[in-house]
Design an enzyme around this catalytic site. Structure first.
Site: not given
Lengths: 173, 507, 507, 173
Positions: B123, B296
């Site tokens: 993050k 993805r």
């Protein structure tokens, strides 16, 4: 013909009438077309539904608009005979908090002897990668913790024994 | 990966299970590639195993011993002669070590470079990289140590703001302040709560979004060219789990759409991305802020496929084979509107509790504009080891309101006798006014508790009525299988008496 | 119909059965319209009856007593309070008297004006109207009474020509002449044969097309504006019955496409058309010739829906309600490629003999770009009273070769245990080289007799092998339901031994 | 274990071997995974197929790649016992041309006493709106016409009796 039926924890006094079905004293107009043994199109009070049927031991699993109901049903006569003959099971001063689904116990939040109120978390069970907090539905005192972290529990397995308040708490769910 | 270095793939190991494994087997086969399914002991008879060209057992039911085991997956790929690995989503799909291990084993990892996975998976690193690349992030401060420092930050950011615990997460220890006096009143309490809950009293200030939408941009990159395929609105969520996704996002205008697309491309280029990926944003009042990048294929990729006509799995496979994306063409404009409903084994009437057990009967809807990406078959036992996604119901129609009506019809025709599912929730949403008016945000599910009551409705009485008819029928064997009582249909002559459909259809 | 005079429809009677009735029930529901199904005694439990809001029995099983009875259909519409009638295709869909009777009963006929049906339904009138409108028809003479007159006509038309009996039809009494001497040699024989076969020795000369394609243009007209939605290639036929249809027709170039579209629009305008319709052409060597116009929805309409994103049933319903077609927008360009395979209850291995009986098991393929428009359900008894179409399998993919591969996978996943079907034929076509190369014409099925042999193949031995395993299993009850022999999968260690798929998948 | 099997009019001498199945003397490598009682994935000589299974009275209906096969099968031992005990049915000097499917007889093309050759049309049956010409598969003499136009026939109903040529024509189909 009169029946006793149970569905989703509710009890129904049911009766087949000429125009349909009477449920707990309320008349419903019911009409049905059987497309096969396991598929019926049923109209209840003018609204119609496709229902899929799977036989269970003492009733049927019925699928309506995405929901599955296990309905147990028996003739009223048979039931009263059975009730007179049978013993009264499941009574006592305790309520049992049971697992609503199988899973892994990750935390026990309640403590032995603790007073809990409706909505208080008791146990956390993990299933399908989600943590699910099992809460008390009424107030009472924790009278026995039957599981611990790491236990794998089956559906309906007892998690916590609860002694309800005098006011008569419902079974936690 | 060397750019556009054509390499011929022959056999792809699908390092996943469930509906995405089924989707990938189909996608590979259409590209002329053989497939190897992997399965835990719980999945020996699962649909993806049935459909693949070969199957390899990789371990016991728990994910850690099977679908999350890098060694077992690499070993299975070697054993079955696979030359590439597709990770799907979830499990090891965003695990940089897995991507590296696959490449080190001499196999092609069908996904982005490990470095891009790594940056976007952290993050703090991701936020820093995005700020450096000029991608807007939610304005915030570092840890603040006093009321005045907090107020200073808030003034710069603009109210409303949120006080959040530095050590926090998952929505705990957050306080919203609409103005300075509220902030001053809350500061001590927030710090104290943070200390109690996380043992760390540090808090920071962040811009608070009232009712943002979750809108994300689909990207494709072949390493030379990065393009976006428009956006998806995934605002209908519960506990950060998406439930319904759509494309396009009818709420944003073309300027915002273009701007978000360009920024998303910039975000991907900043981390050297290639393959399919998604940049997620929070959108409110014409502003948008980077949330994260998913490196993805997404669960919700079908809605983009429907409106663009692009097959994202095909593109992934071709990019992995060193071929240019979209055969070198420009991305198409979206056409029509698509909606996806996630069909989970959860009971919406009981607070979305997981529900397991065998699939006794399965009926999949069909017809124009209806797609089912499923991972179940009749007889398959839905267990509790993996996530609850049974399949995805997707519709595509000329416009949003047609899509909503089409989805309602499709949901009514999707029959899963066995575990409880989210079907009743989705049916209720498709009839709810705010959803139909596209007046939604990430708070939609919380804001509409009545949905779950609606999902309950009168159905128990319908079920009991059916059971009474069944019990009465059982007493008269002459009315057995397949028989039909004459006159059932038009009992009252003209008009449409009892037989007029109302159940979820006409109101 | 008065143009654009908005009228609100509420309840539509579907004057049809099978897959198209199911399609129409769904389409009406999505437009907010109630539906009334009609059924003969043979169809009381048919899927279209199950799905509709109301159902009316209209007579005994033979079509003449039910689906072809104008009075019974009108009576059913009155009785059930329908305000519109959709005829589907086949049965009364191209019967001008029916269209008139519906309108005279005060109901809306969802189709073109009766006059347009009438003109296009009469071959001679249609040809005359098309010639008058400048639509190219196959060049031909009237009846010729001598060799020299025939030769004169042939010289004008251009060789090769066909000598056809004026009273003939259905391919009988036709002779092909490549040049004048062949024509002279054949003339007497053709006249004699015509006299013997039809009692009328008159013959005429017509241009012979060697191996034309059947390509048709989809039209929509709201009475004010007529547009075309591109073409379909329906060349794969057997005895004039279409078996496979595609869109777009990859064989024609944009000029030809545009020209055919404009001519088709002109054809429709010439007869005052409105609604959905199709103009069929024979196409050979850059030339095209009017064949006929179908004044209704076609069986193969889904391939156009897939590539254009237009819902043709929705357009029909909106046009019938007096609304402008496509909401006033221009027709979209086709995107990707779509193929439809007709799944008929016919046994391709035995010369396409009809096959009847109950559907014991039905598994419908799903996934990206796959559509099933079906008219059967498990337990439904396929009878011999109506046509053999059980359903249509449609795929949509980015290009033709992807669509072919997608169709192959979808056909492998379509399981109909019960009557024999055309699935094996379609599987063989999807693997045949000429079809894959799009080197096809209306003679394709005749030119490829080996397809039917391929459809037979080694499968009987596979079935017997399975039966032997079943018999052996039946002797050992411990290997009962759902059990699996360990090691089945990877018996021989590395590589893919017995388990490598080859059956129709890898060659 | 040895079996006798019939499928699609063909006879198979079958045997379960260690590595698979022997059919009419030819060994096939066969491997199978049963996904349920009615669904098996079977590999025969390295090519694999999904097979759907429906039990019949004396065998199974098996669906492979779109085709349905009714396979009757019995153990060789049981068969030889039955054959010794049973009578020889279906013999005689006539061949019968039977309806390959149910339908409506629209025309009878053959005439009593007519000599027909292989491929000659005998009867036209309509079903599913299609006319189907039933043809002779060998040559012979028409020895009895059992149906007329307008008759509704069932599958396998006798249409025409045919006295075959001395050369031994096959049964028409």
């Amino acid at each position: 013909m009169k029946y006793h039926a149970e569905a989703g924890g509710q009890h129904y006094e049911a009766e087949k009438t000429g125009a349909g079905v009477r449920l707990n004293g309320v008349d419903h107009e019911v009409d049905a077309v059987w497309f096969s043994d396991d598929e019926v199109r049923i109209a209840v009070d003018g609204r119609s539904y496709r229902v899929f049927v799977r036989p269970l031991e003492a009733g049927w699993q019925l699928n309506v608009l995405g929901r599955n109901f296990d309905v147990s049903i028996e003739e009223a006569r048979a039931r009263s005979v059975r009730q007179r003959a049978g013993s009264r099971a499941g009574e006592g001063g305790q309520h049992e908090v049971r697992a609503p689904m199988p899973g892994l116990v990750v935390r026990v939040l309640a403590k032995e002897g603790q007073r809990v109120g409706a909505g208080d978390g008791l146990v956390v069970i993990e299933a399908m990668k989600m943590e699910n907090e099992i809460r008390a539905s009424g107030s009472g005192t924790v009278d026995g913790i039957k599981v611990g972290p790491g236990d794998v529990v089956e559906r309906d397995e007892i998690l916590i024994a609860l002694r309800p308040e005098a006011s008569g708490a419902e079974e936690a769910r | 990966m060397t750019l556009h270095e054509a390499r011929r793939l022959r056999r792809v190991l699908i390092a996943n299970r469930g509906e995405i494994a089924v989707r990938l087997v189909r996608g590979c086969r259409e590209e002329g590639l053989q497939t190897v399914a992997v399965h835990s002991d719980a999945d020996a008879l699962a649909p993806h195993v049935m459909l693949a060209d070969a199957a390899a057992r990789i371990g016991a039911a728990p994910s850690a011993e099977s679908y999350l085991s890098v060694e077992k997956l690499i070993a299975a790929a070697k054993r079955t002669g696979a030359d590439a690995v597709h990770p799907g989503y979830g499990f090891l799909a965003e695990n940089a070590d897995f991507a590296r291990a696959v490449e080190e084993a001499g196999l092609v990892f069908i996904g982005p470079p490990a470095g891009a996975i790594e940056t976007m998976g952290d993050k703090t690193k991701a936020r820093a990289a995005m700020i450096a690349a000029g991608v807007p992030v939610i304005p915030g401060t570092g840890a603040v140590s006093s009321v005045s420092e907090a107020a200073e930050g808030a003034a710069r950011i603009g109210y409303p703001v949120m006080l959040k615990a530095v050590a926090g997460g998952g929505g705990k220890g957050m306080h919203v302040a609409e103005n300075r006096s509220e902030l001053e009143a809350l500061f001590e309490r927030a710090a104290k709560e943070a200390r109690t809950a996380f043992g760390d009293e540090r808090v920071f200030v962040e811009r608070f979004l009232h009712d943002p939408r979750h809108i994300e941009i689909q990207l494709l990159s072949d390493g030379e060219r990065t393009v976006h395929l428009g956006e998806r609105d995934c605002s209908i969520q519960r506990r950060h789990q998406k439930l319904i996704e759509e494309a396009p996002a009818a709420a944003i205008d073309d300027d915002l759409r273009r701007s978000m697309g360009e920024i998303a491309v910039r975000a991907a280029e900043a981390v050297g991305y290639s393959g399919a990926g998604t940049v997620e944003f929070m959108v409110e009042g014409g502003e948008f802020f980077f949330l994260e990048m998913n490196t993805r294929l997404q669960v919700e990729h079908p809605v983009t496929e429907c409106v663009t006509g692009v097959d994202l799995v095909r593109e992934q496979l071709r990019i992995a084979a060193g071929r240019p994306l979209l055969d070198g063409r420009d991305p198409p404009q979206p056409r029509g509107h698509a909606i996806e409903c996630r069909i989970n084994a959860e009971d919406p009437v009981s607070g979305f509790l997981p529900s397991a057990g065998p699939i006794h009967h399965l009926e999949i809807p069909s017809g124009p504009g209806i797609r089912w990406d499923g991972g179940i078959r009749p007889g398959f036992d839905v267990g509790l080891h993996y996530d609850s996604l049974l399949g995805k119901l997707i519709v595509h129609a000329p416009d949003r309101s047609s899509a909503v009506r089409r989805m309602r019809g499709a949901l009514e025709s999707l029959v899963i006798v066995g575990p409880e599912t989210t079907i009743p929730f989705h049916l209720a949403v498709m009839e709810e006014e705010d959803y139909r008016a596209n007046d939604i945000s990430i708070r939609y599910v919380d804001d509409h508790p009545e949905l779950l009551k609606r999902a309950a409705g009168e159905l128990p009485e319908v079920a009991v009525s059916a059971a009474v008819l069944l019990a009465a029928r059982a007493r008269r064997p002459d009315r057995g299988a397949g028989t039909r009582r004459r006159g059932d249909f038009q009992r009252a002559g003209p008009g449409l008496p009892a037989w007029v459909t109302a159940g979820g259809v006409w109101r």
